[in-house]
Design a protein around this motif. Structure first.
Motif, mmCIF file in Angstrom:
data_model
loop_
_atom_site.group_PDB
_atom_site.id
_atom_site.type_symbol
_atom_site.label_atom_id
_atom_site.label_comp_id
_atom_site.label_asym_id
_atom_site.label_seq_id
_atom_site.Cartn_x
_atom_site.Cartn_y
_atom_site.Cartn_z
ATOM 1 N N ILE A 349 -2.019 2.042 -6.361
ATOM 2 C CA ILE A 349 -3.150 1.426 -7.034
ATOM 3 C C ILE A 349 -4.021 2.543 -7.590
ATOM 4 N N GLU A 350 -4.777 2.242 -8.648
ATOM 5 C CA GLU A 350 -5.517 3.282 -9.357
ATOM 6 C C GLU A 350 -6.845 2.732 -9.838
ATOM 7 N N ASN A 351 -7.865 3.592 -9.880
ATOM 8 C CA ASN A 351 -9.145 3.179 -10.433
ATOM 9 C C ASN A 351 -9.365 3.828 -11.803
ATOM 10 N N ILE A 358 -1.153 5.494 -2.668
ATOM 11 C CA ILE A 358 0.193 4.932 -2.507
ATOM 12 C C ILE A 358 0.137 3.671 -1.655
ATOM 13 N N VAL A 359 0.859 2.627 -2.074
ATOM 14 C CA VAL A 359 0.902 1.374 -1.310
ATOM 15 C C VAL A 359 2.343 0.952 -1.007
ATOM 16 N N SER A 360 3.284 1.890 -1.096
ATOM 17 C CA SER A 360 4.672 1.597 -0.743
ATOM 18 C C SER A 360 5.251 2.793 0.003
ATOM 19 N N TRP A 362 6.418 5.194 3.002
ATOM 20 C CA TRP A 362 5.791 5.484 4.291
ATOM 21 C C TRP A 362 4.316 5.119 4.280
ATOM 22 N N TRP A 363 3.625 5.436 3.183
ATOM 23 C CA TRP A 363 2.188 5.232 3.129
ATOM 24 C C TRP A 363 1.814 3.788 2.831
ATOM 25 N N GLY A 364 2.806 2.959 2.581
ATOM 26 C CA GLY A 364 2.573 1.529 2.503
ATOM 27 C C GLY A 364 2.719 0.875 3.864
ATOM 28 N N ALA A 365 3.317 1.620 4.816
ATOM 29 C CA ALA A 365 3.477 1.096 6.180
ATOM 30 C C ALA A 365 2.200 1.268 6.993
ATOM 31 N N ALA A 366 1.536 2.400 6.817
ATOM 32 C CA ALA A 366 0.273 2.659 7.517
ATOM 33 C C ALA A 366 -0.459 3.769 6.774
ATOM 34 N N ARG A 367 -1.788 3.739 6.848
ATOM 35 C CA ARG A 367 -2.584 4.691 6.073
ATOM 36 C C ARG A 367 -2.448 6.124 6.584
ATOM 37 N N HIS A 368 -2.081 6.280 7.855
ATOM 38 C CA HIS A 368 -1.818 7.606 8.426
ATOM 39 C C HIS A 368 -0.564 7.529 9.287
ATOM 40 N N ALA A 428 -4.314 -3.725 1.025
ATOM 41 C CA ALA A 428 -2.879 -3.590 0.751
ATOM 42 C C ALA A 428 -2.134 -2.946 1.909
ATOM 43 N N VAL A 429 -2.811 -2.027 2.629
ATOM 44 C CA VAL A 429 -2.199 -1.334 3.773
ATOM 45 C C VAL A 429 -3.154 -1.483 4.963
ATOM 46 N N PRO A 430 -3.063 -2.598 5.692
ATOM 47 C CA PRO A 430 -4.038 -2.876 6.748
ATOM 48 C C PRO A 430 -3.895 -2.019 8.003
ATOM 49 N N SER A 431 -2.708 -1.475 8.267
ATOM 50 C CA SER A 431 -2.494 -0.687 9.482
ATOM 51 C C SER A 431 -2.989 0.745 9.287
ATOM 52 N N ALA A 432 -3.644 1.293 10.313
ATOM 53 C CA ALA A 432 -4.184 2.650 10.226
ATOM 54 C C ALA A 432 -3.144 3.697 10.599
ATOM 55 N N ILE A 433 -2.469 3.516 11.748
ATOM 56 C CA ILE A 433 -1.511 4.515 12.236
ATOM 57 C C ILE A 433 -0.171 3.898 12.609
#
Length: 438
Positions: A349-351, A358-360, A362-368, A428-433
């Motif tokens: 996603i972009e502003n 990134i929203v797909s 590894w980084w779509g699975a969790a933010r960290h 889009a990526v609700p999980s933190a870790i």
């Protein structure tokens, strides 16, 4: 013109280059003071308290504190000769960092919108030089390795030396930050000397081209961790005539972590520690004292006893370590590839300012998700010590808390930086870790 009076253009608006810090991390001055006073004592407790008698569940519960305090008073915690040896180690590595060749890389654009610091990424040549010296000394001394014996016999005094030196380094960079124009850290410009000294006032303290923060982050503490682990294995070898399977697992896994981190050090110049945090006591102490003398707890524990377990258990440990490392490295490689435009398959996603998240993958699975890999690695290190004592398992609990706290700090900073884009990203990526859990 002083650093305080400079301005820069951010998001099309003229703003102060070094804004006043109003939101103090770590609960402000009380937290900074508490950490400064207690963590050095905790390091010494770990080293002095880990004896064959006390490094067990029963030993910890039934420890004779009177006897332990008597031993503590009789032990020379600081030795000026050991301190001299430690400084020789530190400045020898600093000389290597300046002299040995390596590719030069540019860091992120700093807050002034134009400066990109250059880093000499010579971790491979530094580590190769150290490995050659150790191998040559092994051959020359017939395996006696007096240097490793010295490290084992003076372990506590070396820890104290590292603690003292971290105080000195933190004080130097704090005072030096007032002597020249510089970019200050957003979190360390409160005006309170205690807090700013602790958290780090200057963002990238340097002496010429020598980056003090990056050097301390990547060289003396990490490499000392590896050397101290070798000292533990060497002690077991000369006292028992062999290196046990648990010791071999711990030492090999942890040294691999150090070597791989320095081998792939390009990613380090994009870490929060380098790009965002100031360099003060928190990082100086963490890099120089906490890492080498807390991360060696497993090897030190094993050096005091004989632990045995079946090969299938060792296989589980190695599998866990490999899994954690795969998650850690694959996710970081994916992010680096995206930054260089080499990952067109990834969705993002972009502003309107061009920021991309990134929203797909590894980084779509969790933010960290890389933190999950790190935590699994720490479990492997602790499980390799067996199951007779809770003492070495303190590390995995501490590491979990550290990673959660880092995620919370990063979330706060990203919310300020990306604003509405960060809100969209968290949806889009609700999980933190841990994907689907936290």
């Amino acid at each position: 013109m002083t650093a305080k009076s400079k301005t820069t253009v951010i998001d099309g608006k003229t703003q102060r280059l070094n804004p006043k810090t109003t939101d103090l991390d770590f609960f402000g001055i009380p937290g900074a003071t508490f950490i400064t006073l207690t963590l050095p004592l905790f390091i010494l407790f770990l080293q002095i308290g880990c004896t064959p008698e006390s490094c067990t569940v029963a030993g910890v519960l039934n420890i004779d504190w009177s006897a332990e305090m008597t031993k503590l008073r009789a032990m020379p915690l600081f030795d000026i000769n050991v301190f001299g040896v430690y400084l020789t180690w530190f400045f020898s590595l600093a000389a290597c960092d300046l002299i040995l060749p390596g590719p030069v890389a540019e860091g992120v654009v700093l807050r002034d919108g134009k400066t990109r610091l250059k880093y000499n990424l010579n971790g491979k040549t530094v580590m190769t030089t150290l490995a050659v010296i150790l191998a040559a000394r092994w051959v020359q001394t017939g395996g006696a390795m007096p240097e490793l014996v010295f490290c084992y016999d003076h372990y506590v005094q070396i820890a104290t030396s590292a603690i003292v030196w971290s105080f000195i380094v933190a004080t130097y960079v704090y005072v030096a930050s007032f002597t020249h124009d510089c970019i200050l850290s957003v979190g360390g410009n409160s005006g309170n000397p205690i807090f700013d000294w602790f958290i780090g006032r200057e963002l990238n303290p340097r002496i010429g081209s020598f980056d003090i923060k990056y050097f301390c982050e990547m060289r003396p503490g990490l490499l000392l961790w590896a050397v101290l682990n070798l000292a533990m294995a060497h002690h077991e070898y000369i006292t028992k005539g062999f290196v046990s399977l648990p010791m071999a697992l711990v030492v090999l896994m942890e040294i691999y972590y150090v070597v791989e981190g320095n081998w792939e050090e390009y990613g380090a110049i994009h870490m929060m520690d380098i790009t965002t945090d100031g360099f003060g006591f928190m990082l100086a102490f963490g890099d120089l004292a906490w890492v080498p003398f807390v991360y060696t707890v497993q090897a030190r524990y094993l050096s005091t006893r004989t632990i045995e377990y079946p090969l299938w258990y060792a296989g589980i440990i190695v599998t866990l370590f490999a899994t954690g490392y795969y998650i850690f490295r694959a996710s970081n490689n994916e992010k680096n590839a995206f930054k260089h435009g080499d990952a067109p398959h990834l969705r993002y996603i972009e502003n309107d300012k061009g920021n991309k998240l990134i929203v797909s993958g590894w980084w779509g699975a969790a933010r960290h998700v890389n933190y999950l890999g790190d935590w699994l690695i720490s479990w492997a290190w602790c499980l390799a010590t067996g199951y007779e004592s809770i003492f070495p398992y303190f590390f995995v609990a501490y590491f979990g808390v550290l990673l959660v706290h880092r995620e919370m700090r990063d979330d706060h900073k990203c919310a300020l930086k990306y604003k509405e884009l960060w809100v969209q990203y968290k949806k889009a990526v609700p999980s933190a870790i841990i994907p689907g859990i936290y």
